[in-house]
Design a protein around this motif. Structure first.
Motif, mmCIF file in Angstrom:
data_model
loop_
_atom_site.group_PDB
_atom_site.id
_atom_site.type_symbol
_atom_site.label_atom_id
_atom_site.label_comp_id
_atom_site.label_asym_id
_atom_site.label_seq_id
_atom_site.Cartn_x
_atom_site.Cartn_y
_atom_site.Cartn_z
ATOM 1 N N ARG A 160 -23.785 1.042 4.886
ATOM 2 C CA ARG A 160 -22.468 0.553 5.331
ATOM 3 C C ARG A 160 -22.396 0.462 6.853
ATOM 4 O O ARG A 160 -21.941 -0.543 7.409
ATOM 5 C CB ARG A 160 -21.400 1.499 4.800
ATOM 6 N N ALA A 161 -22.869 1.513 7.546
ATOM 7 C CA ALA A 161 -22.807 1.531 9.004
ATOM 8 C C ALA A 161 -23.743 0.493 9.612
ATOM 9 O O ALA A 161 -23.352 -0.252 10.525
ATOM 10 C CB ALA A 161 -23.155 2.928 9.514
ATOM 11 N N VAL A 162 -24.967 0.427 9.116
ATOM 12 C CA VAL A 162 -25.963 -0.500 9.667
ATOM 13 C C VAL A 162 -25.511 -1.947 9.494
ATOM 14 O O VAL A 162 -25.588 -2.763 10.424
ATOM 15 C CB VAL A 162 -27.337 -0.281 8.991
ATOM 16 N N ILE A 163 -25.021 -2.292 8.302
ATOM 17 C CA ILE A 163 -24.624 -3.681 8.015
ATOM 18 C C ILE A 163 -23.355 -4.066 8.768
ATOM 19 O O ILE A 163 -23.268 -5.145 9.367
ATOM 20 C CB ILE A 163 -24.440 -3.884 6.497
ATOM 21 N N SER A 164 -22.349 -3.188 8.768
ATOM 22 C CA SER A 164 -21.067 -3.535 9.398
ATOM 23 C C SER A 164 -21.189 -3.714 10.909
ATOM 24 O O SER A 164 -20.460 -4.511 11.509
ATOM 25 C CB SER A 164 -20.014 -2.464 9.085
ATOM 26 N N ILE A 212 -13.369 -0.878 13.615
ATOM 27 C CA ILE A 212 -12.636 0.378 13.763
ATOM 28 C C ILE A 212 -11.543 0.500 12.701
ATOM 29 O O ILE A 212 -11.404 1.529 12.039
ATOM 30 C CB ILE A 212 -12.015 0.482 15.176
ATOM 31 N N LEU A 213 -10.775 -0.581 12.522
ATOM 32 C CA LEU A 213 -9.640 -0.522 11.611
ATOM 33 C C LEU A 213 -10.034 -0.662 10.158
ATOM 34 O O LEU A 213 -9.232 -0.426 9.274
ATOM 35 C CB LEU A 213 -8.616 -1.610 11.972
ATOM 36 N N SER A 214 -11.272 -1.088 9.904
ATOM 37 C CA SER A 214 -11.727 -1.206 8.519
ATOM 38 C C SER A 214 -12.432 0.052 8.074
ATOM 39 O O SER A 214 -11.826 0.900 7.445
ATOM 40 C CB SER A 214 -12.673 -2.328 8.423
ATOM 41 N N PRO A 215 -13.744 0.250 8.439
ATOM 42 C CA PRO A 215 -14.417 1.441 7.920
ATOM 43 C C PRO A 215 -13.748 2.739 8.350
ATOM 44 O O PRO A 215 -13.408 3.578 7.534
ATOM 45 C CB PRO A 215 -15.826 1.339 8.494
ATOM 46 N N VAL A 216 -13.539 2.903 9.665
ATOM 47 C CA VAL A 216 -13.061 4.189 10.182
ATOM 48 C C VAL A 216 -11.638 4.478 9.728
ATOM 49 O O VAL A 216 -11.330 5.577 9.256
ATOM 50 C CB VAL A 216 -13.163 4.218 11.722
ATOM 51 N N SER A 217 -10.739 3.491 9.849
ATOM 52 C CA SER A 217 -9.350 3.724 9.457
ATOM 53 C C SER A 217 -9.197 3.882 7.945
ATOM 54 O O SER A 217 -8.397 4.678 7.480
ATOM 55 C CB SER A 217 -8.461 2.587 9.948
#
Length: 272
Positions: A160-164, A212-217
């Motif tokens: 998820r982190a690598v692709i996003s 920021i507002l998608s994965p993290v939030s």
């Protein structure tokens, strides 16, 4: 003098990328950088040794081979990664006055800093899910969070982190930059780099906010939802002792969540 030489705009070129960026320590306190480096070294030493100690203890203690501690190990690895990403440039400025960093090296450092931050956010969500299962369904805890399931969760976190964040270095490479190449941090940071561009950076701003507002939030929202369900379960417990015992297992995780999310989301919004 070095800064003035690097701030002359190149008017004869339609596309310009600096070969290097100049990192910044504490402006105006360059003479005291050696003294300032002492607390930084202590923070890095405590962070590196503390996380390494956590990993060693969990590995050597058979009774800690449980889902909770596997997720804690993941969090320790993320913290180690973040420390190792920023340590060379930060101490390079304070100890050796090395401010230059090559353009592609800067993008690489920035990429790993950001993916490790997103991964840390995801691990905190996994830890919240772990606490919810442990409190709401303790009898099925070990059968739900098996080792294969934890491995799949870990792979999903990394993917998820690598692709996003994969497009971010390429979004910066497509930009043309002004004469100035002076960054305001001792490491490379996406909002800091994109502000040096002369081109339209709306795409970078929007994509940065989406990340920021998608994965993290979304992680933060689901963590809060997990704790609402945890509190609902705890309230239904028969005795006060059981209630306090269940909540005590969540205190350290709640502190970690607040320490991580509040500065990260706040700074990301302020930069934009």
């Amino acid at each position: 003098m070095e800064q003035l030489q690097h701030t002359v705009p190149l008017v004869n070129s339609s596309f310009y990328q600096p070969s290097t960026f100049l990192l910044t320590g504490f402006p105006g306190l360059e003479a005291n950088h050696h003294w300032i480096s002492i607390p930084f070294c202590m923070f890095y030493l405590v962070g590196l040794s503390g996380n390494c100690l956590i990993l060693i203890i969990i590995k050597k203690t058979q009774s800690l081979h449980k889902p909770t501690y596997y997720f804690l190990s993941m969090l320790a690895v993320m913290d180690l990664g973040l420390a190792l990403c920023t340590l060379p440039t930060t101490l390079g400025i304070f100890w050796f006055k090395i401010r230059k960093i090559e353009f592609n090296a800067c993008l690489t450092q920035m990429y790993f800093i950001h993916i490790l931050s997103v991964m840390e956010s995801s691990v905190l969500l996994a830890m919240a899910f772990d606490r919810f299962i442990a409190i709401s369904n303790p009898l099925r805890y070990s059968s739900i969070l098996t080792k294969p399931t934890i491995i799949k969760i870990g792979l999903a976190i990394v993917s998820r982190a690598v692709i996003s964040l994969f497009p971010i270095p390429f979004l910066l490479k497509r930009l043309t930059y002004c004469g100035s190449n002076v960054l305001s941090h001792s490491f490379c940071f996406h909002p800091d780099i994109m502000k040096l561009a002369c081109a339209d950076i709306k795409v970078n701003i929007l994509y940065g906010l989406i990340v920021i507002l998608s994965p993290v939030s979304v992680d933060f929202v689901f963590i809060m939802l997990s704790y609402v369900l945890i509190i609902k379960t705890v309230v239904s417990l028969t005795t006060k002792e059981k209630c306090l015992k269940a909540l005590n297992t969540c205190v350290s995780h709640i502190c970690a969540v607040l320490i991580f999310f509040i500065p990260m989301i706040g700074l990301s919004v302020l930069h934009r």
